[in-house]
Design a protein around this motif. Structure first.
Motif, PDB file in Angstrom:
ATOM      1  N   SER A   4       0.803  -1.178   0.182  1.00 21.66           N
ATOM      2  CA  SER A   4       0.059   0.039   0.022  1.00 21.66           C
ATOM      3  C   SER A   4       0.737   1.250  -0.097  1.00 21.66           C
ATOM      4  O   SER A   4       2.162   1.377   0.271  1.00 21.66           O
ATOM      5  CB  SER A   4      -0.981  -0.035   1.131  1.00 21.66           C
ATOM      6  OG  SER A   4      -0.227   0.012   2.163  1.00 21.66           O
ATOM      7  N   GLU A   5       0.018   2.274  -0.459  1.00 18.78           N
ATOM      8  CA  GLU A   5       1.109   3.399  -0.648  1.00 18.78           C
ATOM      9  C   GLU A   5       0.365   4.882  -0.245  1.00 18.78           C
ATOM     10  O   GLU A   5      -0.912   4.890  -0.625  1.00 18.78           O
ATOM     11  CB  GLU A   5       1.599   3.342  -2.062  1.00 18.78           C
ATOM     12  CG  GLU A   5       2.622   4.501  -2.480  1.00 18.78           C
ATOM     13  CD  GLU A   5       3.305   4.078  -3.829  1.00 18.78           C
ATOM     14  OE1 GLU A   5       4.048   5.000  -4.277  1.00 18.78           O
ATOM     15  OE2 GLU A   5       2.928   3.166  -4.405  1.00 18.78           O
ATOM     16  N   ASP A  48       6.420  10.229  -1.032  1.00 25.20           N
ATOM     17  CA  ASP A  48       6.317   8.711  -1.279  1.00 25.20           C
ATOM     18  C   ASP A  48       6.421   7.924   0.040  1.00 25.20           C
ATOM     19  O   ASP A  48       7.508   7.765   0.473  1.00 25.20           O
ATOM     20  CB  ASP A  48       6.603   8.341  -2.664  1.00 25.20           C
ATOM     21  CG  ASP A  48       6.313   6.966  -2.980  1.00 25.20           C
ATOM     22  OD1 ASP A  48       5.350   6.298  -2.604  1.00 25.20           O
ATOM     23  OD2 ASP A  48       7.036   6.286  -3.820  1.00 25.20           O
ATOM     24  N   VAL A  49       5.372   7.256   0.491  1.00 22.93           N
ATOM     25  CA  VAL A  49       5.667   6.350   1.482  1.00 22.93           C
ATOM     26  C   VAL A  49       4.726   5.104   1.235  1.00 22.93           C
ATOM     27  O   VAL A  49       3.760   5.027   0.724  1.00 22.93           O
ATOM     28  CB  VAL A  49       4.843   7.077   2.786  1.00 22.93           C
ATOM     29  CG1 VAL A  49       5.098   6.178   3.991  1.00 22.93           C
ATOM     30  CG2 VAL A  49       5.328   8.430   3.356  1.00 22.93           C
ATOM     31  N   ASP A  50       5.510   4.100   1.494  1.00 21.25           N
ATOM     32  CA  ASP A  50       4.916   2.387   1.098  1.00 21.25           C
ATOM     33  C   ASP A  50       5.129   1.678   2.281  1.00 21.25           C
ATOM     34  O   ASP A  50       5.799   1.899   3.260  1.00 21.25           O
ATOM     35  CB  ASP A  50       6.174   1.909   0.147  1.00 21.25           C
ATOM     36  CG  ASP A  50       5.971   2.645  -1.206  1.00 21.25           C
ATOM     37  OD1 ASP A  50       5.576   3.735  -1.443  1.00 21.25           O
ATOM     38  OD2 ASP A  50       6.403   1.697  -2.240  1.00 21.25           O
ATOM     39  N   SER A  51       4.022   1.009   2.288  1.00 18.55           N
ATOM     40  CA  SER A  51       3.840   0.069   3.410  1.00 18.55           C
ATOM     41  C   SER A  51       3.810  -1.443   2.894  1.00 18.55           C
ATOM     42  O   SER A  51       3.376  -1.691   1.732  1.00 18.55           O
ATOM     43  CB  SER A  51       2.768   0.088   4.458  1.00 18.55           C
ATOM     44  OG  SER A  51       2.689  -0.977   5.409  1.00 18.55           O
ATOM     45  N   GLU A  52       4.296  -2.323   3.525  1.00 20.73           N
ATOM     46  CA  GLU A  52       4.437  -3.997   3.183  1.00 20.73           C
ATOM     47  C   GLU A  52       3.125  -4.449   3.716  1.00 20.73           C
ATOM     48  O   GLU A  52       2.918  -5.641   3.469  1.00 20.73           O
ATOM     49  CB  GLU A  52       5.296  -4.700   3.775  1.00 20.73           C
ATOM     50  CG  GLU A  52       5.582  -4.859   5.387  1.00 20.73           C
ATOM     51  CD  GLU A  52       6.325  -3.700   6.186  1.00 20.73           C
ATOM     52  OE1 GLU A  52       6.038  -2.517   5.716  1.00 20.73           O
ATOM     53  OE2 GLU A  52       6.972  -3.853   7.051  1.00 20.73           O
ATOM     54  N   TYR A  53       2.203  -3.758   4.207  1.00 20.94           N
ATOM     55  CA  TYR A  53       0.700  -4.112   4.449  1.00 20.94           C
ATOM     56  C   TYR A  53      -0.148  -3.526   3.742  1.00 20.94           C
ATOM     57  O   TYR A  53      -0.188  -2.219   3.538  1.00 20.94           O
ATOM     58  CB  TYR A  53       0.397  -3.839   6.194  1.00 20.94           C
ATOM     59  CG  TYR A  53       1.835  -4.428   6.853  1.00 20.94           C
ATOM     60  CD1 TYR A  53       1.644  -5.682   7.214  1.00 20.94           C
ATOM     61  CD2 TYR A  53       2.434  -3.491   7.491  1.00 20.94           C
ATOM     62  CE1 TYR A  53       2.690  -6.090   8.055  1.00 20.94           C
ATOM     63  CE2 TYR A  53       3.514  -3.943   8.526  1.00 20.94           C
ATOM     64  CZ  TYR A  53       3.708  -5.321   8.712  1.00 20.94           C
ATOM     65  OH  TYR A  53       4.619  -5.782   9.592  1.00 20.94           O
ATOM     66  N   PHE A  99      -2.526   3.091   5.131  1.00 20.42           N
ATOM     67  CA  PHE A  99      -2.460   4.426   5.211  1.00 20.42           C
ATOM     68  C   PHE A  99      -4.109   4.930   5.275  1.00 20.42           C
ATOM     69  O   PHE A  99      -4.914   3.975   4.527  1.00 20.42           O
ATOM     70  CB  PHE A  99      -1.647   5.136   4.248  1.00 20.42           C
ATOM     71  CG  PHE A  99      -0.307   4.835   4.043  1.00 20.42           C
ATOM     72  CD1 PHE A  99       0.539   5.091   5.163  1.00 20.42           C
ATOM     73  CD2 PHE A  99       0.176   3.793   3.090  1.00 20.42           C
ATOM     74  CE1 PHE A  99       2.054   4.764   5.147  1.00 20.42           C
ATOM     75  CE2 PHE A  99       1.392   3.400   3.109  1.00 20.42           C
ATOM     76  CZ  PHE A  99       2.302   3.853   4.020  1.00 20.42           C
ATOM     77  N   ASP A 100      -4.354   5.862   5.986  1.00 17.65           N
ATOM     78  CA  ASP A 100      -5.715   6.425   6.216  1.00 17.65           C
ATOM     79  C   ASP A 100      -5.624   7.924   6.172  1.00 17.65           C
ATOM     80  O   ASP A 100      -4.651   8.463   5.843  1.00 17.65           O
ATOM     81  CB  ASP A 100      -6.224   5.815   7.313  1.00 17.65           C
ATOM     82  CG  ASP A 100      -5.599   6.076   8.579  1.00 17.65           C
ATOM     83  OD1 ASP A 100      -4.832   6.975   8.568  1.00 17.65           O
ATOM     84  OD2 ASP A 100      -5.843   5.300   9.631  1.00 17.65           O
ATOM     85  N   ASP A 101      -6.876   8.558   6.433  1.00 16.85           N
ATOM     86  CA  ASP A 101      -7.039   9.814   6.620  1.00 16.85           C
ATOM     87  C   ASP A 101      -6.074  10.495   7.859  1.00 16.85           C
ATOM     88  O   ASP A 101      -5.807  11.720   7.654  1.00 16.85           O
ATOM     89  CB  ASP A 101      -8.499  10.230   7.003  1.00 16.85           C
ATOM     90  CG  ASP A 101      -9.538   9.950   5.789  1.00 16.85           C
ATOM     91  OD1 ASP A 101      -9.219   9.837   4.902  1.00 16.85           O
ATOM     92  OD2 ASP A 101     -10.642   9.731   6.423  1.00 16.85           O
TER      93      ASP A 101
END
Length: 158
Positions: free
Chosen positions: A115-116, A132-137, A141-143
């Motif tokens: 997710s990004e 740019d921020v990426d997660s391995e889950y 990311f949310d509000d």
């Protein structure tokens, strides 16, 4: 000279941002070098949240070129409108992508990214780059992330 960050590892993500943002402001205040400030912000965010990847791409002509980041090696150049970063730049808006594999034209710089969130970085009204921020889950990311990351990128437009 920078001091060590005070990392708050609470279950409340908003509290973590509220603790970190004043520290970021203090870190970049008085430093005029943009690359140095972007590097420190990427490091502060990575250290606080332990995201898979966090960094900046800077506009150079019709491409985004890799800037300061924390995490595994990344794509060096992204065309205008391509991938999540290029789309955020083209649309001039924040993009939150819960599943990058479902984003049309996603550029897989790292297969572990699931997710990004991407936010435009401005100088005046002009987009000069993206955070740019990426997660391995998936669906990470949310509000809350959007709200506070906007506050952080706006520090560069002050």
């Amino acid at each position: 000279m920078a001091e060590d960050l005070v990392i708050t590892r609470s279950a409340d993500k908003e509290a973590q941002y509220l603790s970190l943002i004043p520290q970021i402001k203090a870190l970049i205040t008085g430093e005029e070098d943009q690359i140095a400030n972007l590097a420190n912000v990427a490091a502060a965010l990575k250290e606080q949240f332990n995201w898979f990847w966090v960094g900046f791409y800077l506009v150079k002509g019709e491409e985004l070129v890799l800037g300061p980041f924390q995490g595994p090696v990344a794509c060096t150049r992204i065309k205008f409108g391509k991938g999540v970063c290029g789309a955020s730049w083209q649309r001039n808006e924040v993009l939150v992508v819960p599943d990058v594999d479902q984003f049309p034209g996603h550029i897989a710089c790292a297969s572990a990214s699931k997710s990004e969130i991407v936010l435009p970085l401005y100088k005046g009204a002009e987009v000069i780059g993206v955070l740019d921020v990426d997660s391995e889950y998936l669906g990470y990311f949310d509000d809350v992330d959007e709200k506070y990351l906007k506050e952080i990128v706006n520090l560069f437009n002050a």
